[in-house]
Write a protein that holds these residues in place. Structure first.
Motif, PDB file in Angstrom:
ATOM      1  N   SER A 194      17.228 -10.266  21.593  1.00 58.19           N
ATOM      2  CA  SER A 194      17.606 -11.370  20.698  1.00 58.19           C
ATOM      3  C   SER A 194      17.114 -12.750  21.133  1.00 58.19           C
TER       4      SER A 194
ATOM      5  N   MET B 154      26.829 -12.322  20.179  1.00 58.04           N
ATOM      6  CA  MET B 154      27.202 -11.729  18.879  1.00 58.04           C
ATOM      7  C   MET B 154      28.691 -11.493  18.884  1.00 58.04           C
TER       8      MET B 154
ATOM      9  N   CYS C  35      23.353  -8.947  23.361  1.00 62.64           N
ATOM     10  CA  CYS C  35      24.301 -10.015  22.999  1.00 62.64           C
ATOM     11  C   CYS C  35      24.316 -11.093  24.075  1.00 62.64           C
TER      12      CYS C  35
ATOM     13  N   GLN D 226      22.425 -14.164  15.777  1.00 61.75           N
ATOM     14  CA  GLN D 226      23.189 -13.138  15.064  1.00 61.75           C
ATOM     15  C   GLN D 226      22.856 -13.035  13.562  1.00 61.75           C
TER      16      GLN D 226
END
Ligand code: ACM
Ligand code: ZN
Length: 723
Positions: A439, A157, A152, A444
């Protein structure tokens, strides 16, 4: 009734039973044992629930999942304690009379409840009378650590998204959510003692000018943890050290070796500014941070990262060098080991254990560290051989940020967490595995499409029997999509949805489009012209851009693909390599297949990589040919150590033996230039010859200011186009 009628009835009922069996065998991960019974149980408002006081929370959870109150006959659902079972083991008995789930702990009980929920009709939340088939299930996990990492940091997120993932993990009996909370690109956890970590460190200036970021307050995290506890998912926080710490250093520059002020990173990669290992106040900072982290997170384990920490700053830093001397350390690797061991000691003083990425083995493993093996399985093997626990998440099978071309559903399903060559005793140290959702390239809203359906495979690898059958699994997956639809999961594809295969035949391209799924509708266009439905392979004898897309897709991100083909004199001609390309970047083994590499993705299978050496190739045009242009392209991405060459030479020969240099192009390469880009080298000189040799000089060792200073560099080359 005549005998013939009786026989017919017998045959018919046995057929129906078979059909029923097939219909109900649909739980992911596959339970260890299922016995199918005839008949079904009706759940409705006449149903009541009776539970051992140990299972109050699970009883409430089950009630909340159902569309009506369980106020009826108390003996229709029974959550029963059975102290003879293992921690996560359960029995689920569904008979015509009642449902009984037996477990020793809330964890086991929750797994039983999840199996029950998966047995209900897909749209059970819309029903007033839910029919569930009669079965007996006895189930328990193969591994105790069944995790997923959510990064994250690269993309933030939000809290509700994390909670949703906790639900999805619990549904698939995954029990660990590893939250990667600190990174070069953002610090995501509120620390009261160091407010700048979130005032400054949680925000970056993206290249498009937007300010991007976010963080979790303590209150958020406590809410998330409580939510997870009810579902028996454990949250493991990761606080990265000593590397991947640019956001912390941007907040408090005195934490680095130079003390210079830097910005929160807005590019992806590995960066040279890391925590100073020679400065005792850095350890104080980290201890204070970890104290607050430990106050928030009740987990027994704290992940301390330890991966990808370039030693460049430490080599130059007086304090780090003094620490190496005063602690009698051999080098910077031992300094990293000193760093980790010192942090481990602190974490253990708080009654916790550390997990670190496999790099923490280098320079000496901390006494009771658990190793998360990501650069292959070797880290886990070494850990287990030395009586350390290991969590397996090799890039080969567990990196869900990777394309489906590299890791598809079948590949994940083939993952075996216990490496060959370990004794039975050593194998016990392999406590499980994790799928990692990094990520960098996944905001997200795209996470579902990367995690699903691949996580279904990992859940089964980590829970179910070692002996598995992909085709049987795939049948359950096909049915499982309906459940995922109801859960709102925006799943992606099982394998590469569109492949454009180009073969050179008689100096023409034969184009064949391969679909990942037979049900897909595919259209293509040539040179951005009209879209046409694809049916059969076709031939093209010019340069062309082919675009392909899926139409009528049920996916949130329908597949599309494009390929640029160059029709030129050397198309399909033989190439002789005087130096060898790397086996991981073979680029189809050809520089004359006419296919251009992608402008931003050097891993697209078309780029050819050479590590630490010149590119030296000869193209045989098969006969003396007149040409006036030779063009080739090189890729740069300095954070992956790929640098454009400083010199490219072209030589020609009529016999393939004696070559004459006809042109040299020099280029001022900048190994610190950011971003991913391409440089074309174009030679123009009219010639008639048969053999053409290209020599591209490697940039050489990376300079002092590079994060991987001193290492060899890569040269990535594309098509050689001759016109
Ligand atoms: C990692 O992927 N750097 C752990
Ligand atoms: Zn230092």
């Amino acid at each position: 009734m005549t005998r013939i009628y009786l026989l017919l009835i017998l045959i018919l009922t046995s057929c129906f039973q078979k059909i029923e069996k097939k219909e109900i065998a649909n739980i992911i991960p596959n339970p260890q044992n299922i016995i199918y019974k005839t008949g079904s149980f009706n759940l409705n408002s006449d149903t009541g629930i009776n539970y051992d006081s140990l299972f109050l929370s699970e009883a409430k959870y089950l009630q909340n999942q159902l569309p009506f109150k369980l106020n009826g006959n108390k003996n229709s659902i029974i959550l029963k304690k059975n102290i003879n079972l293992l921690e996560e083991e359960y029995f689920l008995y569904i008979s015509k009379k009642n449902i009984i789930i037996e477990a020793a702990t809330g964890k086991g009980q929750m797994h039983g409840i999840q199996s029950l929920i998966q047995l209900l009709p897909n749209k059970y939340k819309e029903l007033k009378d839910i029919v569930t088939p009669c079965v007996e299930i006895h189930d328990f996990p193969r591994f105790k650590w069944r995790g997923m990492l959510l990064d994250c940091c690269r993309h933030f997120m939000d809290k509700e998204f994390i909670k949703r993932y906790i639900d999805l993990l619990a549904y698939h009996k995954m029990n660990i959510l590893h939250l990667h909370l600190t990174e070069d690109q953002g610090w995501r956890v509120e620390i009261e003692k160091y407010p700048k970590l979130t005032e400054i460190g949680a925000w970056r200036n993206n290249k498009n000018g937007e300010k991007y970021g976010g963080f979790y307050t303590k209150k958020d995290l406590i809410e998330i943890i409580k939510y997870a506890q009810i579902r028996h998912v454990e949250i493991i926080p990761e606080i990265e050290l000593p590397g991947h710490s640019v956001a912390a250093i941007a907040s408090y520059p005195q934490l680095s070796c130079t003390g210079k002020s830097i910005e929160v990173e807005n590019d992806w990669g590995v960066f040279k500014d890391i925590y100073c290992a020679g400065n005792d106040s850095v350890y104080t900072f980290l201890e204070n941070v970890l104290t607050e982290v430990i106050e928030i997170f009740p987990s027994k384990y704290i992940h301390i990262g330890g991966d990808e920490a370039p030693k460049f700053r430490w080599k130059e830093c007086v304090k780090c060098q003094q620490k190496i001397q005063s602690q009698n350390l051999k080098d910077e690797h031992e300094l990293q080991s000193y760093f980790i061991k010192r942090i481990e000691k602190f974490i253990e003083s708080k009654g916790k254990k550390i997990i670190g990425w496999d790099e923490i083995i280098e320079g000496g493993i901390a006494p009771s560290a658990t190793i998360q093996s990501w650069r292959g399985m070797e880290g886990g093997v070494i850990a287990a051989q030395n009586n350390h626990e290991a969590i397996m998440s090799p890039t080969s099978h567990c990196y869900f940020d990777y394309d489906l071309e590299a890791i598809d559903l079948k590949k994940v399903y083939s993952f075996e967490p216990i490496p060959k060559g370990l004794t039975n005793e050593q194998s016990k140290y392999i406590i499980g595995g994790e799928c990692n959702m990094w990520s960098e390239h996944a905001p997200q809203e795209t996470i579902d499409s990367k995690v699903f359906p691949r996580i279904l495979a990992i859940s089964e690898v980590l829970w179910s029997k070692k002996e598995k059958n992909f085709n049987e699994f795939k049948k359950r997956v096909d049915k499982h999509y309906k459940k995922l639809d109801v859960l709102g999961v925006k799943y992606g594809y099982e394998k590469t949805p569109i492949k454009i295969n180009s073969t050179v035949l008689n100096h023409q391209f034969q184009i064949e489009i391969e679909k990942g799924d037979n049900d897909m509708d595919i259209e293509y266009s040539l040179n951005n012209g009209l879209w046409e439905k694809y049916t059969n392979a076709f031939l093209i004898d010019t340069s062309v851009i082919i675009n392909v897309k899926e139409v009528n897709s049920k996916r949130k991100f329908p597949a599309k693909k494009s390929l640029t083909l160059n029709h030129h004199l050397a198309l399909g001609k033989k190439t002789k390599y005087l130096t060898n390309f790397d086996k991981n970047y073979p680029g189809q083994g050809s520089l004359t297949n006419g296919v251009s590499g992608n402008n931003t993705n050097f891993r697209d299978g078309q780029w050819q990589g050479f590590f630490g050496k010149d590119v030296e190739v000869i193209i045989d045009l098969e006969e003396e040919t007149t040409f006036s242009k030779v063009q080739t392209s090189f890729f740069q991405y300095h954070l992956s150590w790929i640098i454009i060459p400083q010199k490219v030479e072209i030589l020609t020969s009529k016999n393939g033996e004696e070559f004459k240099k006809i042109q040299t192009i020099n280029h001022k390469s900048d190994p610190m230039k950011e971003g991913k880009f391409i440089k074309d080298f174009i030679f123009t000189q009219k010639q008639k010859t048969r053999f053409i040799k290209i020599i591209a000089k490697t940039y050489g060792n990376l300079p002092m200011e590079h994060p991987a200073a001193g290492s060899k560099s890569w040269t990535f080359i594309d098509q050689i186009i001759i016109e």
